[in-house]
Design a protein around this motif. Structure first.
Motif, short mmCIF file in Angstrom:
data_model
loop_
_atom_site.label_atom_id
_atom_site.label_comp_id
_atom_site.label_asym_id
_atom_site.label_seq_id
_atom_site.Cartn_x
_atom_site.Cartn_y
_atom_site.Cartn_z
N LEU A 7 -14.59 5.97 -17.70
CA LEU A 7 -13.66 7.09 -17.85
C LEU A 7 -14.21 8.30 -17.11
O LEU A 7 -15.39 8.63 -17.23
N GLN A 8 -13.34 8.94 -16.34
CA GLN A 8 -13.69 10.18 -15.65
C GLN A 8 -12.60 11.22 -15.89
O GLN A 8 -11.43 10.87 -15.99
N VAL A 9 -13.02 12.49 -15.98
CA VAL A 9 -12.07 13.60 -16.08
C VAL A 9 -12.21 14.47 -14.84
O VAL A 9 -13.29 14.56 -14.24
N LEU A 10 -11.10 15.08 -14.46
CA LEU A 10 -11.11 15.96 -13.30
C LEU A 10 -11.46 17.37 -13.77
O LEU A 10 -10.75 17.95 -14.60
N SER A 48 -7.56 2.54 -13.67
CA SER A 48 -6.35 3.32 -13.99
C SER A 48 -6.34 4.54 -13.08
O SER A 48 -7.35 5.24 -12.96
N SER A 49 -5.21 4.81 -12.45
CA SER A 49 -5.15 5.93 -11.51
C SER A 49 -5.09 7.28 -12.24
O SER A 49 -4.88 7.33 -13.46
N LYS A 50 -5.26 8.34 -11.49
CA LYS A 50 -5.25 9.71 -12.02
C LYS A 50 -3.94 9.97 -12.76
O LYS A 50 -2.86 9.72 -12.24
N GLU A 84 -6.45 15.66 -16.87
CA GLU A 84 -6.26 14.63 -15.85
C GLU A 84 -7.48 13.74 -15.86
O GLU A 84 -8.62 14.22 -15.85
N HIS A 85 -7.24 12.45 -15.92
CA HIS A 85 -8.34 11.50 -16.00
C HIS A 85 -7.97 10.20 -15.30
O HIS A 85 -6.82 9.98 -14.92
N ARG A 86 -8.96 9.36 -15.12
CA ARG A 86 -8.78 8.04 -14.52
C ARG A 86 -9.87 7.13 -15.08
O ARG A 86 -10.81 7.60 -15.74
N VAL A 87 -9.74 5.84 -14.78
CA VAL A 87 -10.76 4.89 -15.19
C VAL A 87 -11.18 4.09 -13.97
O VAL A 87 -10.33 3.58 -13.23
N LEU A 88 -12.47 4.01 -13.74
CA LEU A 88 -13.00 3.24 -12.63
C LEU A 88 -13.19 1.79 -13.04
O LEU A 88 -13.56 1.50 -14.18
#
Length: 172
Positions: A62-65, A42-44, A100-104
């Motif tokens: 899951l990652q957060v900026l 999932s994109s930013k 703001e987050h994304r999924v790798l």
């Protein structure tokens, strides 16, 4: 209740504003990806509503900026991840910030997560939302204009997950 109090408001303030009137759930299923370095799960983006409660499985991704760096949100069994959404940022006049987050993508999997979105935009209305009056002063003027949920949802859906916050369209 705690979010209202954190803003210095009466305990039921956000509830009375109908910030959690609508709730919808999304289950994300991501199969294993043979070449995760070539894609994102999932994109930013930031979530459009007021609050998101996420249950992620043991796979992670899951990652957060944070301070212009992507930080892994390591899964903890039974733990919930809570994200502030764009509408809560708007009505709090940036006292709360959406995440703001994304999924790798991952070679292992499948990855499964369940997100519960607390918002009012299940049935967009003409009700106006803007920065909460009690949070404004000469030192803290409104950052955003008043909007309807319908206007917000229309803008959010039309722009897609392009990595840019929907909030920029509603700044004063």
């Amino acid at each position: 209740m705690l979010l209202s109090e954190a803003l210095g408001l009466k305990p039921n303030h956000l509830k009375e504003m109908e910030c959690a009137r609508g709730v919808y759930h999304v289950i994300h299923y991501s199969p294993p990806c043979p070449e995760p370095h070539l894609t994102l799960g999932s994109s930013k983006h930031s979530d459009p509503g007021f609050l998101t409660v996420l249950l992620q499985d043991h796979i992670g991704g899951l990652q957060v900026l944070h301070q212009d760096q992507w930080v892994d949100v390591c899964p903890i069994p039974g733990a919930l991840v809570i994200n502030i959404g764009d509408l809560l940022q708007l009505i709090s006049n940036d006292k709360f910030k959406s995440v703001e987050h994304r999924v790798l993508a991952s070679k292992i999997g499948p990855r499964i997560s369940v997100a519960s979105f607390f918002s009012t935009h299940i049935s967009p209305s003409s009700k106006m939302y803007g920065p909460i009056e009690e949070l404004l002063s000469a030192e803290y003027p409104p950052i955003y204009r008043e909007i309807t949920i319908k206007e917000f949802v229309t803008r959010y859906r039309s722009k897609g997950l392009d990595g840019q916050s929907t909030l920029i369209y509603f700044k004063v």
